[in-house]
Design an enzyme around this catalytic site. Sequence first.
Site, PDB file in Angstrom:
ATOM      1  N   LYS A  48       1.043  -1.359  -0.157  1.00  0.00           N
ATOM      2  CA  LYS A  48      -0.323  -0.028   0.351  1.00  0.00           C
ATOM      3  C   LYS A  48       0.972   1.720   0.242  1.00  0.00           C
ATOM      4  O   LYS A  48       0.878   2.125  -0.583  1.00  0.00           O
ATOM      5  CB  LYS A  48      -0.848  -0.173   1.275  1.00  0.00           C
ATOM      6  CG  LYS A  48      -1.713  -1.312   0.853  1.00  0.00           C
ATOM      7  CD  LYS A  48      -2.764  -1.417   2.154  1.00  0.00           C
ATOM      8  CE  LYS A  48      -3.351  -2.833   2.181  1.00  0.00           C
ATOM      9  NZ  LYS A  48      -3.893  -3.353   2.964  1.00  0.00           N
ATOM     10  N   GLN A  92      -4.634  -2.096   9.812  1.00  0.00           N
ATOM     11  CA  GLN A  92      -4.571  -3.050   9.270  1.00  0.00           C
ATOM     12  C   GLN A  92      -5.680  -4.592   9.885  1.00  0.00           C
ATOM     13  O   GLN A  92      -5.298  -4.088  10.712  1.00  0.00           O
ATOM     14  CB  GLN A  92      -2.630  -3.293   8.463  1.00  0.00           C
ATOM     15  CG  GLN A  92      -2.835  -4.153   7.629  1.00  0.00           C
ATOM     16  CD  GLN A  92      -3.474  -5.020   6.556  1.00  0.00           C
ATOM     17  OE1 GLN A  92      -3.513  -3.938   6.212  1.00  0.00           O
ATOM     18  NE2 GLN A  92      -4.181  -5.828   5.812  1.00  0.00           N
ATOM     19  N   ASP A 115     -11.049   2.834   4.064  1.00  0.00           N
ATOM     20  CA  ASP A 115     -11.593   1.505   4.044  1.00  0.00           C
ATOM     21  C   ASP A 115     -13.121   1.138   4.276  1.00  0.00           C
ATOM     22  O   ASP A 115     -13.524  -0.303   3.886  1.00  0.00           O
ATOM     23  CB  ASP A 115     -10.946   0.813   5.284  1.00  0.00           C
ATOM     24  CG  ASP A 115     -10.331  -0.673   4.998  1.00  0.00           C
ATOM     25  OD1 ASP A 115      -9.988  -0.905   3.782  1.00  0.00           O
ATOM     26  OD2 ASP A 115      -9.483  -1.533   5.307  1.00  0.00           O
TER      27      ASP A 115
END
Length: 287
Positions: A48, A92, A115
Amino acid sequence: MDGKALAASIEEQLKIEVRRMQESGLRPSLATILVGEDPASRVYVKSKHRAAERVGIASKGFELPERVPEGELLALIDALNSDPSVNGILLQMPLPGHLREHRMIERIKPEKDVDGLTTANAGKLVHGVTDLVPCTPRGVMELLHHYGVPIRSARAVVINRSTLVGKPLHHLLLGEDATVTVCHSKSTDLPSMTRDADILVTAVGRRPGFIVTADMVKEGAAVIDVAMNRSDGKLVGDVDFEGVSKKAGYITPVLGGVGPMTVVMLMQNTLIAAGTQNRAVQQEMRQ
Ligand code: NAP
Protein backbone atom coordinates in the site's frame (compact mmCIF):
# COMPACT_ATOMS: atom_id res chain seq x y z
CA MET A 1 -9.60 -10.78 -15.74
CA ASP A 2 -6.29 -9.02 -15.35
CA GLY A 3 -6.46 -7.03 -12.11
CA LYS A 4 -2.81 -6.09 -12.32
CA ALA A 5 -3.18 -4.36 -15.70
CA LEU A 6 -6.44 -2.67 -14.75
CA ALA A 7 -4.98 -1.44 -11.45
CA ALA A 8 -1.98 -0.04 -13.34
CA SER A 9 -4.21 1.90 -15.72
CA ILE A 10 -6.33 3.27 -12.82
CA GLU A 11 -3.08 4.30 -11.10
CA GLU A 12 -2.21 6.39 -14.16
CA GLN A 13 -5.53 8.26 -13.87
CA LEU A 14 -5.01 8.76 -10.14
CA LYS A 15 -1.54 10.21 -10.77
CA ILE A 16 -3.12 12.88 -12.96
CA GLU A 17 -5.70 13.62 -10.28
CA VAL A 18 -2.99 13.90 -7.61
CA ARG A 19 -1.05 16.33 -9.82
CA ARG A 20 -4.18 18.44 -10.21
CA MET A 21 -4.68 18.44 -6.44
CA GLN A 22 -1.06 19.41 -5.86
CA GLU A 23 -1.43 22.33 -8.26
CA SER A 24 -4.18 23.64 -6.03
CA GLY A 25 -1.96 23.21 -2.96
CA LEU A 26 -3.30 19.88 -1.69
CA ARG A 27 -1.10 16.83 -1.08
CA PRO A 28 -3.31 13.85 -0.27
CA SER A 29 -1.96 11.67 2.50
CA LEU A 30 -2.55 8.24 3.98
CA ALA A 31 -1.58 6.87 7.40
CA THR A 32 -1.42 3.12 7.97
CA ILE A 33 -1.43 1.36 11.34
CA LEU A 34 0.06 -2.11 11.63
CA VAL A 35 -0.32 -3.93 14.94
CA GLY A 36 1.87 -6.97 15.60
CA GLU A 37 4.10 -9.09 13.45
CA ASP A 38 1.77 -10.93 11.06
CA PRO A 39 4.00 -11.41 7.98
CA ALA A 40 1.12 -11.30 5.47
CA SER A 41 -0.19 -8.03 6.96
CA ARG A 42 3.30 -6.57 6.78
CA VAL A 43 3.50 -7.44 3.06
CA TYR A 44 0.06 -5.89 2.39
CA VAL A 45 0.93 -2.66 4.24
CA LYS A 46 4.21 -2.40 2.37
CA SER A 47 2.45 -2.78 -0.99
CA LYS A 48 0.00 0.00 0.00
CA HIS A 49 2.87 2.38 0.78
CA ARG A 50 4.56 1.51 -2.50
CA ALA A 51 1.37 2.22 -4.42
CA ALA A 52 0.94 5.54 -2.57
CA GLU A 53 4.45 6.51 -3.55
CA ARG A 54 3.81 5.65 -7.21
CA VAL A 55 0.61 7.66 -7.28
CA GLY A 56 2.06 10.66 -5.42
CA ILE A 57 0.15 10.25 -2.16
CA ALA A 58 2.17 11.03 0.97
CA SER A 59 2.09 8.04 3.29
CA LYS A 60 3.17 7.42 6.87
CA GLY A 61 3.33 4.01 8.53
CA PHE A 62 2.76 3.49 12.26
CA GLU A 63 3.65 0.19 13.92
CA LEU A 64 2.49 -0.98 17.31
CA PRO A 65 3.58 -4.11 19.20
CA GLU A 66 1.41 -7.25 19.23
CA ARG A 67 0.36 -6.78 22.87
CA VAL A 68 -0.43 -3.08 22.65
CA PRO A 69 -3.26 -2.05 25.02
CA GLU A 70 -6.47 -0.81 23.37
CA GLY A 71 -5.96 2.64 24.93
CA GLU A 72 -2.69 3.12 23.12
CA LEU A 73 -4.13 2.22 19.73
CA LEU A 74 -7.14 4.47 20.35
CA ALA A 75 -4.79 7.33 21.30
CA LEU A 76 -2.93 6.92 18.00
CA ILE A 77 -6.20 6.89 16.04
CA ASP A 78 -7.30 10.05 17.91
CA ALA A 79 -4.04 11.79 17.06
CA LEU A 80 -4.39 10.89 13.36
CA ASN A 81 -8.06 11.92 13.38
CA SER A 82 -7.12 15.40 14.54
CA ASP A 83 -4.04 15.77 12.32
CA PRO A 84 -5.12 17.92 9.34
CA SER A 85 -2.20 16.64 7.26
CA VAL A 86 -3.70 13.10 7.32
CA ASN A 87 -6.60 12.45 4.93
CA GLY A 88 -6.95 8.69 5.25
CA ILE A 89 -6.39 6.20 8.08
CA LEU A 90 -6.01 2.51 7.33
CA LEU A 91 -5.99 0.10 10.26
CA GLN A 92 -4.59 -3.16 8.85
CA MET A 93 -6.72 -6.20 9.66
CA PRO A 94 -6.74 -8.66 11.32
CA LEU A 95 -5.90 -7.21 14.72
CA PRO A 96 -4.51 -9.36 17.54
CA GLY A 97 -7.32 -11.12 19.45
CA HIS A 98 -7.31 -8.88 22.55
CA LEU A 99 -8.19 -5.79 20.50
CA ARG A 100 -11.91 -5.35 19.82
CA GLU A 101 -11.89 -4.77 16.07
CA HIS A 102 -15.23 -3.02 15.82
CA ARG A 103 -14.40 -0.65 18.70
CA MET A 104 -11.06 0.26 17.10
CA ILE A 105 -12.57 0.81 13.65
CA GLU A 106 -15.38 2.94 15.05
CA ARG A 107 -12.83 5.35 16.52
CA ILE A 108 -11.67 6.36 13.01
CA LYS A 109 -13.39 9.54 11.81
CA PRO A 110 -15.78 8.41 9.04
CA GLU A 111 -14.36 11.00 6.63
CA LYS A 112 -10.86 9.50 7.10
CA ASP A 113 -12.09 5.87 7.02
CA VAL A 114 -10.57 4.93 3.66
CA ASP A 115 -11.35 1.24 4.24
CA GLY A 116 -15.06 2.13 4.47
CA LEU A 117 -15.56 -0.05 7.54
CA THR A 118 -17.08 2.33 10.09
CA THR A 119 -20.78 2.01 10.83
CA ALA A 120 -21.32 5.45 9.31
CA ASN A 121 -19.79 4.45 5.96
CA ALA A 122 -21.39 0.99 5.96
CA GLY A 123 -24.74 2.70 6.61
CA LYS A 124 -24.22 5.10 3.72
CA LEU A 125 -23.60 2.15 1.42
CA VAL A 126 -26.88 0.56 2.49
CA HIS A 127 -28.54 3.84 1.47
CA GLY A 128 -26.79 3.76 -1.90
CA VAL A 129 -24.18 6.46 -1.12
CA THR A 130 -20.90 5.15 -2.44
CA ASP A 131 -18.10 7.50 -1.46
CA LEU A 132 -15.88 5.53 0.96
CA VAL A 133 -16.69 1.90 0.11
CA PRO A 134 -14.50 -1.05 1.26
CA CYS A 135 -11.66 -1.45 -1.20
CA THR A 136 -11.96 -5.14 -2.14
CA PRO A 137 -15.67 -5.06 -3.10
CA ARG A 138 -15.07 -1.79 -4.93
CA GLY A 139 -12.24 -3.49 -6.82
CA VAL A 140 -14.47 -6.45 -7.72
CA MET A 141 -17.07 -4.07 -9.17
CA GLU A 142 -14.40 -2.25 -11.18
CA LEU A 143 -13.28 -5.57 -12.68
CA LEU A 144 -16.85 -6.44 -13.66
CA HIS A 145 -17.37 -2.99 -15.21
CA HIS A 146 -14.06 -2.99 -17.05
CA TYR A 147 -14.67 -6.39 -18.63
CA GLY A 148 -18.25 -5.49 -19.52
CA VAL A 149 -19.81 -8.26 -17.46
CA PRO A 150 -23.56 -7.58 -17.42
CA ILE A 151 -24.72 -6.89 -13.86
CA ARG A 152 -28.31 -5.72 -14.26
CA SER A 153 -30.67 -8.70 -13.82
CA ALA A 154 -27.69 -11.06 -13.48
CA ARG A 155 -27.75 -13.72 -10.79
CA ALA A 156 -24.83 -13.12 -8.45
CA VAL A 157 -23.64 -15.47 -5.72
CA VAL A 158 -21.17 -14.25 -3.11
CA ILE A 159 -19.56 -16.85 -0.84
CA ASN A 160 -18.62 -14.67 2.14
CA ARG A 161 -20.60 -12.51 4.55
CA SER A 162 -17.85 -10.48 6.22
CA THR A 163 -18.12 -6.71 6.68
CA LEU A 164 -14.93 -6.42 4.63
CA VAL A 165 -16.04 -8.35 1.54
CA GLY A 166 -19.42 -10.06 1.30
CA LYS A 167 -21.81 -7.58 2.91
CA PRO A 168 -20.60 -4.48 1.06
CA LEU A 169 -20.36 -6.42 -2.20
CA HIS A 170 -23.94 -7.57 -1.74
CA HIS A 171 -25.06 -3.91 -1.55
CA LEU A 172 -22.94 -2.85 -4.53
CA LEU A 173 -24.29 -5.65 -6.73
CA LEU A 174 -27.84 -5.05 -5.56
CA GLY A 175 -27.38 -1.33 -6.25
CA GLU A 176 -26.68 -2.25 -9.87
CA ASP A 177 -29.77 -4.45 -10.08
CA ALA A 178 -28.24 -7.91 -9.77
CA THR A 179 -30.17 -10.57 -7.88
CA VAL A 180 -27.77 -11.47 -5.10
CA THR A 181 -27.42 -14.56 -2.92
CA VAL A 182 -24.92 -14.40 -0.05
CA CYS A 183 -23.56 -17.75 1.21
CA HIS A 184 -21.52 -18.56 4.31
CA SER A 185 -20.29 -21.44 6.45
CA LYS A 186 -23.81 -22.45 7.50
CA SER A 187 -25.21 -22.44 3.96
CA THR A 188 -26.25 -25.86 2.71
CA ASP A 189 -25.90 -27.23 -0.80
CA LEU A 190 -23.60 -24.53 -2.14
CA PRO A 191 -23.45 -26.07 -5.66
CA SER A 192 -27.21 -25.71 -6.17
CA MET A 193 -26.75 -21.94 -5.78
CA THR A 194 -23.43 -21.44 -7.53
CA ARG A 195 -24.55 -23.36 -10.63
CA ASP A 196 -27.15 -20.66 -11.27
CA ALA A 197 -24.71 -17.78 -10.87
CA ASP A 198 -23.82 -15.50 -13.79
CA ILE A 199 -21.41 -13.79 -11.39
CA LEU A 200 -19.73 -15.91 -8.73
CA VAL A 201 -17.50 -14.29 -6.12
CA THR A 202 -15.78 -16.40 -3.49
CA ALA A 203 -13.76 -15.24 -0.45
CA VAL A 204 -13.53 -18.10 2.03
CA GLY A 205 -9.80 -18.60 2.31
CA ARG A 206 -9.88 -20.92 5.24
CA ARG A 207 -9.30 -24.51 4.38
CA PRO A 208 -7.11 -26.61 2.20
CA GLY A 209 -8.90 -27.77 -0.93
CA PHE A 210 -11.09 -25.84 -3.31
CA ILE A 211 -14.44 -24.28 -2.44
CA VAL A 212 -15.38 -23.82 -6.10
CA THR A 213 -14.83 -26.55 -8.66
CA ALA A 214 -15.83 -26.73 -12.33
CA ASP A 215 -19.00 -28.75 -11.63
CA MET A 216 -20.26 -25.83 -9.47
CA VAL A 217 -19.93 -23.21 -12.20
CA LYS A 218 -22.36 -22.17 -14.92
CA GLU A 219 -20.99 -22.14 -18.47
CA GLY A 220 -19.75 -18.62 -19.33
CA ALA A 221 -20.01 -17.25 -15.77
CA ALA A 222 -17.73 -14.54 -14.38
CA VAL A 223 -15.79 -16.10 -11.50
CA ILE A 224 -13.93 -13.86 -9.08
CA ASP A 225 -11.62 -15.39 -6.52
CA VAL A 226 -10.90 -13.00 -3.65
CA ALA A 227 -9.41 -15.60 -1.31
CA MET A 228 -5.76 -15.97 -0.53
CA ASN A 229 -4.71 -19.20 1.17
CA ARG A 230 -1.18 -20.34 1.82
CA SER A 231 -0.66 -23.97 0.93
CA ASP A 232 2.84 -25.52 0.94
CA GLY A 233 4.28 -22.00 0.75
CA LYS A 234 2.20 -21.25 -2.37
CA LEU A 235 -0.61 -18.71 -2.58
CA VAL A 236 -3.85 -20.37 -3.70
CA GLY A 237 -7.44 -19.17 -3.89
CA ASP A 238 -10.81 -20.84 -3.39
CA VAL A 239 -11.24 -21.69 -7.06
CA ASP A 240 -9.84 -24.66 -8.95
CA PHE A 241 -8.46 -22.33 -11.63
CA GLU A 242 -7.36 -25.16 -13.91
CA GLY A 243 -10.82 -26.73 -14.15
CA VAL A 244 -13.02 -23.63 -13.77
CA SER A 245 -11.16 -21.56 -16.38
CA LYS A 246 -12.29 -24.06 -19.05
CA LYS A 247 -15.91 -23.32 -18.23
CA ALA A 248 -16.01 -19.70 -17.06
CA GLY A 249 -16.40 -16.76 -19.41
CA TYR A 250 -14.23 -14.63 -17.15
CA ILE A 251 -11.99 -15.61 -14.26
CA THR A 252 -9.48 -13.88 -11.99
CA PRO A 253 -6.12 -15.41 -11.13
CA VAL A 254 -5.10 -15.45 -7.45
CA LEU A 255 -2.02 -13.39 -8.19
CA GLY A 256 -2.70 -10.28 -10.24
CA GLY A 257 -6.47 -10.57 -9.78
CA VAL A 258 -8.33 -8.90 -6.92
CA GLY A 259 -5.22 -8.07 -4.83
CA PRO A 260 -3.88 -5.17 -6.96
CA MET A 261 -7.44 -3.86 -7.37
CA THR A 262 -7.82 -3.68 -3.58
CA VAL A 263 -4.65 -1.62 -3.30
CA VAL A 264 -5.53 0.82 -6.08
CA MET A 265 -9.04 1.30 -4.67
CA LEU A 266 -7.42 2.32 -1.38
CA MET A 267 -5.54 5.00 -3.30
CA GLN A 268 -8.79 6.10 -4.94
CA ASN A 269 -10.54 6.26 -1.56
CA THR A 270 -7.69 8.36 -0.18
CA LEU A 271 -8.18 10.88 -2.99
CA ILE A 272 -11.94 10.89 -2.39
CA ALA A 273 -11.31 11.52 1.33
CA ALA A 274 -8.77 14.28 0.60
CA GLY A 275 -11.17 15.98 -1.82
CA THR A 276 -14.08 15.85 0.64
CA GLN A 277 -11.96 17.19 3.51
CA ASN A 278 -10.55 19.96 1.34
CA ARG A 279 -14.02 21.06 0.26
CA ALA A 280 -15.16 21.10 3.90
CA VAL A 281 -12.20 23.30 4.89
CA GLN A 282 -12.87 25.70 2.02
CA GLN A 283 -16.52 25.92 2.93
CA GLU A 284 -15.60 26.70 6.55
CA MET A 285 -13.25 29.44 5.36
CA ARG A 286 -15.99 31.00 3.24
CA GLN A 287 -18.37 31.16 6.20
P1 NAP B 1 -13.59 -13.99 6.99
O1 NAP B 1 -14.15 -12.86 7.77
O2 NAP B 1 -12.97 -15.14 7.68
O3 NAP B 1 -14.76 -14.50 6.02
C1 NAP B 1 -14.77 -15.76 5.44
C2 NAP B 1 -16.20 -16.07 4.98
O4 NAP B 1 -16.21 -17.37 4.41
C3 NAP B 1 -17.23 -16.06 6.11
O5 NAP B 1 -18.41 -15.42 5.69
C4 NAP B 1 -17.46 -17.55 6.36
O6 NAP B 1 -18.76 -17.85 6.85
C5 NAP B 1 -17.30 -18.10 4.96
N1 NAP B 1 -16.99 -19.51 4.97
C6 NAP B 1 -16.09 -20.18 5.75
N2 NAP B 1 -16.10 -21.50 5.45
C7 NAP B 1 -17.03 -21.67 4.48
C8 NAP B 1 -17.50 -22.80 3.78
N3 NAP B 1 -17.02 -24.01 4.01
N4 NAP B 1 -18.46 -22.62 2.83
C9 NAP B 1 -18.97 -21.39 2.59
N5 NAP B 1 -18.55 -20.28 3.24
C10 NAP B 1 -17.60 -20.41 4.17
O7 NAP B 1 -12.49 -13.46 5.99
P2 NAP B 1 -12.41 -12.13 5.10
O8 NAP B 1 -11.67 -11.10 5.84
O9 NAP B 1 -13.74 -11.79 4.54
O10 NAP B 1 -11.46 -12.66 3.94
C11 NAP B 1 -11.79 -13.80 3.18
C12 NAP B 1 -10.67 -14.19 2.25
O11 NAP B 1 -10.44 -13.15 1.33
C13 NAP B 1 -9.31 -14.43 2.93
O12 NAP B 1 -8.63 -15.45 2.22
C14 NAP B 1 -8.58 -13.12 2.75
O13 NAP B 1 -7.17 -13.28 2.74
C15 NAP B 1 -9.08 -12.74 1.38
N6 NAP B 1 -9.02 -11.31 1.12
C16 NAP B 1 -8.34 -10.93 0.02
C17 NAP B 1 -8.27 -9.60 -0.32
C18 NAP B 1 -7.54 -9.19 -1.55
O14 NAP B 1 -7.22 -8.03 -1.70
N7 NAP B 1 -7.30 -10.11 -2.47
C19 NAP B 1 -8.88 -8.64 0.48
C20 NAP B 1 -9.63 -9.07 1.59
C21 NAP B 1 -9.70 -10.42 1.90
P3 NAP B 1 -19.22 -17.43 8.35
O15 NAP B 1 -19.56 -15.98 8.24
O16 NAP B 1 -20.40 -18.29 8.59
O17 NAP B 1 -18.06 -17.70 9.25
